[in-house]
Write an enzyme that holds these catalytic residues in place. Structure first.
Site, PDB file in Angstrom:
ATOM      1  N   HIS A  54       6.334  13.975   0.384  1.00  0.00           N
ATOM      2  CA  HIS A  54       5.834  12.890  -0.446  1.00  0.00           C
ATOM      3  C   HIS A  54       4.817  12.087   0.377  1.00  0.00           C
ATOM      4  CE1 HIS A  54       6.657   8.539  -1.871  1.00  0.00           C
ATOM      5  NE2 HIS A  54       5.929   9.110  -2.801  1.00  0.00           N
ATOM      6  N   HIS A  98      -2.913   4.782   0.346  1.00  0.00           N
ATOM      7  CA  HIS A  98      -1.593   4.503  -0.199  1.00  0.00           C
ATOM      8  C   HIS A  98      -1.651   3.230  -1.020  1.00  0.00           C
ATOM      9  CE1 HIS A  98       2.987   4.862   0.500  1.00  0.00           C
ATOM     10  NE2 HIS A  98       2.622   4.857  -0.751  1.00  0.00           N
TER      11      HIS A  98
END
Ligand SMILES: *[C@@H]1O[C@H](CO)[C@@H](O)[C@H](O)[C@H]1NC(C)=O
Ligand SMILES: *[C@@H]1O[C@H](CO)[C@@H](O)[C@H](O)[C@H]1NC(C)=O
Ligand SMILES: *[C@@H]1O[C@H](CO)[C@@H](O)[C@H](O)[C@H]1NC(C)=O
Ligand SMILES: *[C@@H]1O[C@H](CO)[C@@H](O)[C@H](O)[C@H]1NC(C)=O
Ligand SMILES: *[C@@H]1O[C@H](CO)[C@@H](O)[C@H](O)[C@H]1NC(C)=O
Ligand SMILES: *[C@@H]1O[C@H](CO)[C@@H](O)[C@H](O)[C@H]1NC(C)=O
Length: 362
Positions: A54, A98
């Site tokens: 992930h 992110h």
């Protein structure tokens, strides 16, 4: 015109050479080991369980926006076979960030794909999947340009249709033998008529809930598009903790989250899903994959009915944090923000007002 003996000798030689070349190109290599196991060569891609990283590019220690301790090369070396990433549009360049590029910038997609290409070239018997979260709805043509620059477009598998049922995927052996052993999924904007190798995720794969903060890890269908009963499925097996109300990866519990058995473990969620759907998950996304000392790969091996027997030990839990040194991230690009847990309060204060409600580290 007079044809000399030499001339005819050359004609014959070139005929022999071209026949040999034609024979060589017609010859299909037959892989005997696929993703580390002979047993997987005849198995449909849609019937194999793969471990995925992930936010595979979000590498760093002591950074709340980091989900992994080791870079993509080490991830692949250790056995990760699905690489999930978030793509953002930063002034027209596809950048792996992110949530926001101000929070964590993992470098360009092109540099990341370069590392993937290098590893795949050195490991010709492995099928690798990419799962690109298309955060800014960038059109496939733009991705295509980057894949071409990285030399990965020619390695990407083109399905026979935009959506194919789990049972109709080719075997790992045929993907490897054809040289089309990169399987790339895109969450949004996929367009089979323009770039057919960027495969629409949600008509091919359904997902369980992500960003969960309790260890139940249910197997309910959370996101899909179409008939989930025929699709492959992905479990989001990473645990978050709420820090000042915001979800952040819970590395403290990673050993147990990644474990083979026990409350909140990966092994337990696989059992829950197998009981519910009569088949194992295809993809299992985890954070800090090396925590558990290879337990995530053990879970996959058990699901696949093969033996987990790594030739070299996998990376040690926690990356280089134990040395007290803050590592640079995967692509050598320095992350724009490195924050320790203890500094989160101050960090959120800075962000406050601008991003409240919009910020979460997923
Ligand atoms: C990736 O990490 C490994 C160690 O795990 C290191 O040897 C290698 O240089 C790193 N690669 C890049 C591109 O940073
Ligand atoms: C990407 O960002 C640039 C400006 O930075 C903008 O001109 C372009 O339209 C954006 N592309 C997409 C697909 O949103
Ligand atoms: C091909 O994919 C499209 C779009 O996902 C779908 O509507 C159609 O049913 C598929 N056709 C076949 C033959 O599977
Ligand atoms: C998906 O999971 C989230 C988080 O658990 C939940 O809030 C949401 O309602 C779920 N959606 C569906 C469609 O199940
Ligand atoms: C996880 O397990 C490793 C050993 O397997 C240990 O070194 C590490 O301290 C553990 N981490 C946590 C947060 O419990
Ligand atoms: C693959 O097929 C076997 C036999 O039907 C099944 O037990 C297993 O769960 C399947 N795995 C996946 C990932 O579909």
């Amino acid at each position: 015109m007079i044809f000399t003996t030499t001339y005819w000798a050359q004609v014959v030689l070139s005929l022999i050479l071209s026949a040999t070349a034609a024979h060589a190109s017609a010859y299909k290599r037959q892989a005997t080991t696929c993703n580390g196991h002979a047993e997987l060569c005849d198995r449909s891609f849609g019937n194999v369980t793969f471990v995925g990283a992930h936010d595979s590019y979000a590498v760093g220690t002591d950074n709340l926006a980091a989900n992994q301790d080791y870079n993509v090369t080490q991830q692949l070396k250790d056995g990760i076979r699905m690489l999930q990433m978030q793509a953002h549009n930063q002034s027209g360049v596809i950048q792996l960030c992110h949530t926001s590029c101000d929070l964590y910038n993992g470098g360009t997609l092109q540099s990341y794909l370069g590392s993937v290409k290098t590893w795949m070239d050195a490991n010709p018997n492995d099928v690798v999947s990419l799962l690109i979260v298309n955060s800014d709805d960038i059109p496939p043509a733009q991705y295509d340009t980057v894949f071409k620059a990285a030399g990965l477009d020619t390695m990407a598998y083109v399905p026979s249709n935009a959506s194919i049922p789990a049972t109709e995927w080719p075997t790992l052996g045929s993907l490897i033998n054809s040289g089309k052993r990169l399987v790339a999924f895109l969450t949004t904007e996929a367009d089979y008529s323009s770039v057919p190798y960027l495969i629409d995720e949600f008509t091919n794969i359904w997902e369980t809930a992500f960003d969960v903060t309790d260890t139940t890890f249910d197997c309910n269908v959370n996101r899909t598009n179409g008939d989930f009963s025929t699709q492959m499925f992905l479990i989001n097996h990473f645990l978050d903790e709420l820090i000042a109300g915001f979800p952040a990866p819970d590395s403290q519990k990673a050993n147990q989250t990644n474990a083979v058995s026990g409350v909140g473990s990966l092994g337990q969620q696989v059992q829950t899903c197998a009981a519910q759907y009569d088949r194992n998950p295809n993809f299992m996304l985890v954070d800090f994959y090396e925590y558990g000392g290879g337990s995530v790969f053990q879970v996959a091996a058990t699901a696949n009915g093969v033996t987990y027997d790594p030739t070299t030990p996998i990376a040690s839990p926690g990356g280089s944090s134990s040395t007290g040194v803050t590592s640079s991230n995967a692509n050598g690009a320095s992350s724009s923000l490195r924050i320790a847990r203890s500094q989160l309060g101050a960090f959120l204060g800075v962000l406050g007002g601008v991003m409240v409600g919009a910020w979460s580290v997923i």
